[in-house]
Design an enzyme around this catalytic site. Structure first.
Site, short mmCIF file in Angstrom:
data_model
loop_
_atom_site.label_atom_id
_atom_site.label_comp_id
_atom_site.label_asym_id
_atom_site.label_seq_id
_atom_site.Cartn_x
_atom_site.Cartn_y
_atom_site.Cartn_z
N GLU A 62 6.25 1.61 7.68
CA GLU A 62 5.37 1.47 6.53
C GLU A 62 6.17 1.16 5.28
OE1 GLU A 62 3.25 5.15 5.67
OE2 GLU A 62 4.62 6.20 6.99
N HIS B 196 -7.11 -9.76 -13.37
CA HIS B 196 -8.14 -10.79 -13.30
C HIS B 196 -7.80 -11.89 -12.31
CE1 HIS B 196 -10.55 -9.10 -16.31
NE2 HIS B 196 -9.65 -9.21 -17.26
N GLU C 266 -12.07 1.03 5.71
CA GLU C 266 -11.88 1.80 4.48
C GLU C 266 -12.05 0.87 3.28
OE1 GLU C 266 -7.95 3.38 4.87
OE2 GLU C 266 -8.55 4.89 6.34
#
Ligand code: SF4
Lengths: 405, 243, 81
Positions: free
Chosen positions: B40, B200, B157
């Site tokens: 990970e 954005h 999720e």
């Protein structure tokens, strides 16, 4: 990791993209000096990690060095959205002919970085994309192959830009794409990218964000070039007392892992969840059955009794917490007896009756039989893996509601 | 190599994040076609680079940040389901293909399918990161081609666009497989839970990030059954298979 | 550090009894200190001291019992009465 504008500009500059001669200042005197060196009208910009600077009065224009110093003094004291500036940037007021927009972001679906360019810079790109989609050029870049200038050129040309503007903007977008990749950015944005009256292109403002996972291998840029201290993580999340305490308990002992969050939770049912991805499911299950979680905590690995006890105690000490539910997912390999000892000890040390305080103990894990014995001895209700996460959560909620009634 | 009974065709990568990309590229360059990356906290650029390299070599990556995959009583790659003895309890051969963003929940769900007598054809812990080797939609063709599989269960999720991609795939491919989804983390939609929002520029690429609620609407529009409770999954699967 | 220091209790779950003369054997004490990964035994010239504050950390590996002469040491699970 997010960067201040003056740092983002430095990153852009290091990548070979032209910027105006700017100065980062922390006092009004410094600002005056920089303005004198610039020798003309200047812009003084607050350096804060939040948007809406302009509206809040964090950007001011000055004609003289004295005026620049005065603005700097005011801006340095001006809080914006709860953030105090770390300084101001003093920049020459540019003679702009046209403003453009250039950025690189991740496209998760394509699994590639995406270059974006618009000939309508200075404003919100979201709005441009919506109202003038033909003014936004897009192009993916490879994660393996070198980024060619021609790729940037195609993106820019798609917005109708031609001639010398196209030739001047091309290397800037290509360099921005390379720096995005080389520096592990998740956002690299120049807005506005300005074409000055003399035809040259400069980055007037820049936003950069680096992926947290990559901070460790970007030391050269972060520590050497930008001088950002190791402990300056830019994390503006303020941990709660509970979160701080749990972190300290976890750090004090290397065995096992505990995690505690309570941001946004203020219920009466404390949760200790056996790591394994069940936390989201269980939190939903508690709430959807009318329960009010007080926190969101995980326990995993092979923690010491003291660690499990420390976590349970922090949960139980939270304001409003009446009961605690301990729920392990099926894959949990954590020793049940050790966790049971810890949680029961937490109750006892706080003068509470474990049978009454522990709403439910869902048991999957290692050493289940030994765990059962301890829970039996203290009269704690427990269940095994045949009881679903939903039902285990439901039993905990029923208990706490029964107690309140 | 010669000490192996047959040719090596799969690799499980557990090396630390700093070395993963090199290990994966080495494996692919040596002809490995299926890789499970357990590691990970790998930077996105590395993951994307590995995926691009895999694509060029016709190899497939599962993960990173996953527990691997299992075909009950046939093979298991990675830590999925725990030690083989425990995994055998949770995973019995059957008709349901499982894909999950959470490694642990892959087993929690599979165990309930096994208990309900449905069993599991193949279960894949696909990983929880922003960029992963194989998304739901990218794995669907394999399940579609697998005769044993009669239905799909996904665990999902908040975050990302993978569910939208699956919904699109389902609508475009006229799949024979009914899909049941379970969405965890609905509480994160709440205002008081809102943490950081994304820049954005990010939102114009993939559209606005779906909230849990929006994801559910999108899935249901593609005739994917979204169950409210995790223990409703086996029943929902039975109903859909019977249809 | 955690600013939350409150009452802590010694052994709630586990007790360990070690008979004489084994308890006074400095050699055995050293061995016990070595085998126990959770620091329950402290060795000195006078023999073995059982650290009360650590007892509940016992992981029931029984390495200590094996190290002692047969029958000299007993691990008592207080929750098994
Ligand atoms: S059983 Fe193991 S953990 Fe317990 S006291 Fe003996 S050596 Fe230490």
């Amino acid at each position: 990791m997010i960067f201040y504008e003056y740092e983002a500009r430095k990153i852009v500059e290091l990548a070979g993209i032209p910027v105006t001669k700017y100065g980062f200042c922390q006092t009004a005197d410094e600002a005056r000096k920089v303005a004198e060196e610039i020798g003309g009208p200047t812009v003084i910009k607050s350096q804060v990690l939040t948007g809406g600077r302009m509206k809040a009065g964090g950007v001011q224009f000055a004609d003289t060095p004295d005026e620049a110093a005065k603005h700097a003094e005011d801006i340095l004291k001006l809080e914006i959205n709860g953030h105090m500036p770390v300084g101001v940037l003093v920049d020459p007021k540019a003679e702009v002919k046209q403003e453009y927009y250039a950025s690189v972001v991740w496209d998760g679906t394509a699994k590639k970085p995406l270059m974006l360019f618009s000939d309508m810079g200075g404003i919100d790109i979201e709005q441009v994309a919506e109202e003038h989609p033909d003014h936004v050029g897009r192009g993916h870049i490879s994660n393996l192959l070198p980024v060619g200038d021609y790729e940037a050129k195609q993106v820019i040309a798609a917005t109708g830009v031609t001639g010398s503007q196209l030739n001047r903007a091309t290397p800037i977008l290509a360099k921005l794409a390379r720096l995005f990749r080389d520096n592990d950015m998740i956002l690299a944005e120049i807005n506005p990218l300005a074409e000055l009256t003399d035809g040259s292109f400069v980055a007037l403002d820049a936003h950069m964000e680096m992926e947290e996972e990559a901070v460790g291998r970007q030391k050269q840029l972060l520590r050497q070039e930008l001088g950002i201290a190791e402990e300056d993580t830019r994390d503006n999340y303020v941990p709660s007392e509970f979160e701080k305490n749990v972190k300290a308990i976890d750090a004090a002992d290397h065995r096992g892992v505990i995690q505690g969050k309570d941001h946004g939770f203020d219920g009466n049912l404390g949760l200790v969840i056996g790591a394994g991805g069940g936390s989201l499911t269980l939190t939903d299950a508690v709430r959807n059955q009318g329960g009010k979680p007080a926190n969101y905590s995980e326990i995993g690995g092979n923690p010491s009794v003291a660690k499990a006890c420390g976590l349970a105690k922090e949960v139980l000490k939270k304001d409003g917490v009446e009961k605690i539910a301990v729920m392990m997912s099926i894959v949990s390999n954590t020793r049940v007896d050790i966790v049971a000892r810890g949680v029961i000890k937490a109750c006892l040390e706080l003068g509470k009756d474990p049978a009454d305080t522990i709403a439910i103990f869902r048991i999957p894990g290692a050493w289940e039989d030994e765990g059962n014995k301890i829970l039996d001895y203290y009269g704690v209700e427990y269940c095994d893996r045949t009881v679903s996460l939903w039902d285990a959560a439901g039993r905990a909620v029923a208990k706490i509601q029964g107690a309140a009634a | 190599m010669e000490n192996h009974g047959g040719p090596i065709d799969g690799s499980i990568v557990t090396v630390p994040p700093g070395f993963t990309k090199d290990a994966v590229i080495e494996a692919i360059a040596n002809g490995i076609k299926l890789l499970v990356i357990v590691t990970e906290r790998i930077p996105r650029g590395d993951v994307a680079g590995m995926v691009e390299f895999a694509d060029l070599h016709d190899a497939r990556i599962i993960g990173p940040n996953c527990l691997g995959l299992i075909v009950p009583e046939v093979c298991k790659m990675g830590g999925i389901g725990g030690p083989a003895k425990d995994a055998a309890k949770s995973y019995k051969p059957g008709v349901v293909g499982v894909m999950s963003r959470s490694g642990g929940m892959t087993t929690e769900i599979s165990s309930s399918l096994t208990a309900a007598g449905l069993g599991v054809s193949t279960a894949v812990s696909i990983g929880g990161d922003a960029i992963i080797g194989s998304t739901y939609a990218e794995l669907m063709p394999y399940f579609e081609a697998d005769e044993q599989t009669q239905a799909i269960v996904i665990y999902t999720e908040p975050g990302g666009r993978m569910e939208a991609q699956l919904a699109e795939w389902k609508q475009e491919n006229n799949s024979r497989l009914p899909i049941v989804a379970f969405m965890a983390g609905k509480f994160m939609d709440d205002d008081e839970m809102q943490g950081m929002s994304f820049g954005h520029a990010g939102t114009i690429v993939e559209g606005k990030e779906d909230s849990a609620k929006e994801k559910i609407v999108r899935l249901e529009a593609a005739d994917i059954k979204v169950v409210e409770r995790i223990d409703e999954i086996p029943e929902a699967v039975k109903e859909r298979i019977a249809k | 550090m955690s600013g939350s220091r409150s009452e802590t209790m010694d052994a709630v779950f586990i007790d360990i009894e070690l008979d004489e003369p084994a308890k006074s054997d400095p050699e055995l004490a050293k061995k016990l200190e070595e085998v126990c990964t959770v620091g329950i035994f402290k060795a000195s010239d006078a023999g073995t001291e059982i650290v009360q504050g650590q007892l509940d950390e016992c992981v029931l590996c029984y390495l200590c019992v094996d190290a002692c002469p047969a029958g000299a040491m007993r691990i008592i699970k207080k929750y098994e009465n």
